[in-house]
Design an enzyme around this catalytic site. Structure first.
Site, PDB file in Angstrom:
ATOM      1  N   ASP A   8       0.772  -1.237   0.000  1.00  0.00           N
ATOM      2  CA  ASP A   8       0.000   0.000   0.000  1.00  0.00           C
ATOM      3  C   ASP A   8       0.812   1.300   0.000  1.00  0.00           C
ATOM      4  O   ASP A   8       1.237   1.773   1.052  1.00  0.00           O
ATOM      5  CB  ASP A   8      -0.925   0.018   1.219  1.00  0.00           C
ATOM      6  N   GLU A  39      -3.565   1.648  -4.225  1.00  0.00           N
ATOM      7  CA  GLU A  39      -4.912   2.158  -3.999  1.00  0.00           C
ATOM      8  C   GLU A  39      -4.966   3.387  -3.099  1.00  0.00           C
ATOM      9  O   GLU A  39      -6.002   4.052  -3.022  1.00  0.00           O
ATOM     10  CB  GLU A  39      -5.809   1.056  -3.419  1.00  0.00           C
ATOM     11  N   ASN A  40      -3.843   3.710  -2.419  1.00  0.00           N
ATOM     12  CA  ASN A  40      -3.812   4.883  -1.530  1.00  0.00           C
ATOM     13  C   ASN A  40      -2.824   5.947  -2.000  1.00  0.00           C
ATOM     14  O   ASN A  40      -2.403   6.801  -1.211  1.00  0.00           O
ATOM     15  CB  ASN A  40      -3.416   4.462  -0.107  1.00  0.00           C
ATOM     16  N   ASN A  68     -10.180  -1.453  -1.716  1.00  0.00           N
ATOM     17  CA  ASN A  68     -11.493  -0.858  -1.449  1.00  0.00           C
ATOM     18  C   ASN A  68     -11.588   0.620  -1.807  1.00  0.00           C
ATOM     19  O   ASN A  68     -12.687   1.168  -1.877  1.00  0.00           O
ATOM     20  CB  ASN A  68     -11.884  -1.060   0.020  1.00  0.00           C
ATOM     21  N   HIS A  69     -10.436   1.278  -2.061  1.00  0.00           N
ATOM     22  CA  HIS A  69     -10.474   2.685  -2.490  1.00  0.00           C
ATOM     23  C   HIS A  69     -10.292   2.821  -4.006  1.00  0.00           C
ATOM     24  O   HIS A  69      -9.999   3.914  -4.496  1.00  0.00           O
ATOM     25  CB  HIS A  69      -9.387   3.486  -1.775  1.00  0.00           C
ATOM     26  N   HIS A 153      -6.827  -8.080  -0.352  1.00  0.00           N
ATOM     27  CA  HIS A 153      -7.051  -6.803   0.313  1.00  0.00           C
ATOM     28  C   HIS A 153      -8.197  -6.974   1.299  1.00  0.00           C
ATOM     29  O   HIS A 153      -9.376  -6.973   0.922  1.00  0.00           O
ATOM     30  CB  HIS A 153      -7.381  -5.732  -0.735  1.00  0.00           C
ATOM     31  N   HIS A 178      -3.997  -3.812   3.053  1.00  0.00           N
ATOM     32  CA  HIS A 178      -5.077  -2.996   3.596  1.00  0.00           C
ATOM     33  C   HIS A 178      -4.835  -2.511   5.019  1.00  0.00           C
ATOM     34  O   HIS A 178      -5.173  -1.381   5.349  1.00  0.00           O
ATOM     35  CB  HIS A 178      -6.438  -3.709   3.533  1.00  0.00           C
ATOM     36  N   HIS A 180      -1.974  -2.044   6.584  1.00  0.00           N
ATOM     37  CA  HIS A 180      -0.845  -1.098   6.588  1.00  0.00           C
ATOM     38  C   HIS A 180       0.239  -1.385   7.633  1.00  0.00           C
ATOM     39  O   HIS A 180       1.128  -0.561   7.817  1.00  0.00           O
ATOM     40  CB  HIS A 180      -1.344   0.348   6.783  1.00  0.00           C
TER      41      HIS A 180
END
Length: 268
Positions: A8, A39-40, A68-69, A153, A178, A180
């Site tokens: 991530d 995704e972040n 999910n983002h 994730h 996810h 982190h």
């Protein structure tokens, strides 16, 4: 086959760590495939855009996974269908979901599949990841794909471990994202699938999982909404793992976590 997976990437500091260290890691470790969860990666810590996707690819990623983002930045809808190297969770619900949940690479004659899955516990509603991965793995095996990597994730350790055990011996590796925080359980399961509950994050190391810590503490103290902002200062971390796979069997030979931060400086 050697796979390198970077966890991530969060905000500007995460991108800086990728651009600084991913070329060094690739030079020293010589992976055939490099995967990065992006995704972040935006400055607000949610979603991705085309410019940042290209930056990750230019820094050395072969495939970028999401989570999910995935849809938090609307720009993604304008380019995700045009690239096979940016993949969203396979089990997103609905018909005609933009993009793809996996990609397939030919690496010196060996077929490699990279799959993105999303868990369902404490997460947004999605289709059953067990059923979806069953169908895809069966198809990949028929197509003689030997090396299969899954970015799972998910929020809970139990769901990640359950999925890994369910797929043990059927895929090369399952690594969680996810939450982190890099876990210390990297190992090869009994039937030959490499597993790590969470690879960890790449980005700000002084906040709370990448966010400035004051608003997070405020929410814990008051139970009231508080706007979270990505940390832009302080120390940084890069979390990753290295996986070696037998090309003939598609089973893992080893998995090794990688952590680069002030307490663990990169020495090459």
């Amino acid at each position: 086959m050697r796979l390198l997976f970077v966890g991530d990437v969060v905000g500007n500091l995460g991108m800086k760590m990728v651009e600084q260290y991913l070329p060094l890691l690739k030079k020293d470790l010589k992976p055939q495939v490099t995967i990065v969860n992006g995704e972040n990666v935006t400055k607000v810590g949610r979603g991705i855009n085309e410019k940042l996707f290209k930056q990750l690819m230019n820094a050395g990623a072969d495939v970028v996974t999401l989570g999910n983002h995935a849809w938090n930045n609307e720009e993604i809808f304008s380019f995700i269908d045009d690239t096979k190297k940016l993949i969203r969770p396979l089990n997103y619900p609905g018909k005609d979901v933009p993009g793809n949940g996996y990609c397939q690479l030919n690496v010196n004659g060996t077929q490699v599949a990279i799959i993105n899955l999303q868990g369902r516990i404490f997460m947004e509603e999605t289709d059953d990841p067990f059923a979806e991965i069953d169908r895809l793995v069966e198809q990949l095996k028929k197509d003689q794909v030997k090396v299969i990597f899954v970015d799972m994730h998910a929020e809970t350790t139990s769901e990640k471990k359950a999925m890994a055990l369910y797929l043990d011996g059927k895929i090369s590796a399952l690594v969680g994202t996810h939450t982190h925080v890099q876990t210390s359980d990297a190992h090869v399961l009994n039937k030959g699938t490499a597993f790590l509950t969470d690879v960890g994050m790449t980005g700000p190391d002084d906040g709370v999982i990448g966010m400035e810590y004051e608003p997070v503490i405020k929410r814990f103290l008051t139970s009231r909404p508080s706007r979270f902002t990505v940390e832009e200062n302080g120390s940084k971390v890069l979390s990753a793992c290295l996986i070696d796979v037998d090309n003939q069997t598609g089973l893992a030979k080893a998995i090794k976590p990688i952590l680069i931060c002030k307490e663990h400086p990169y020495v090459g």
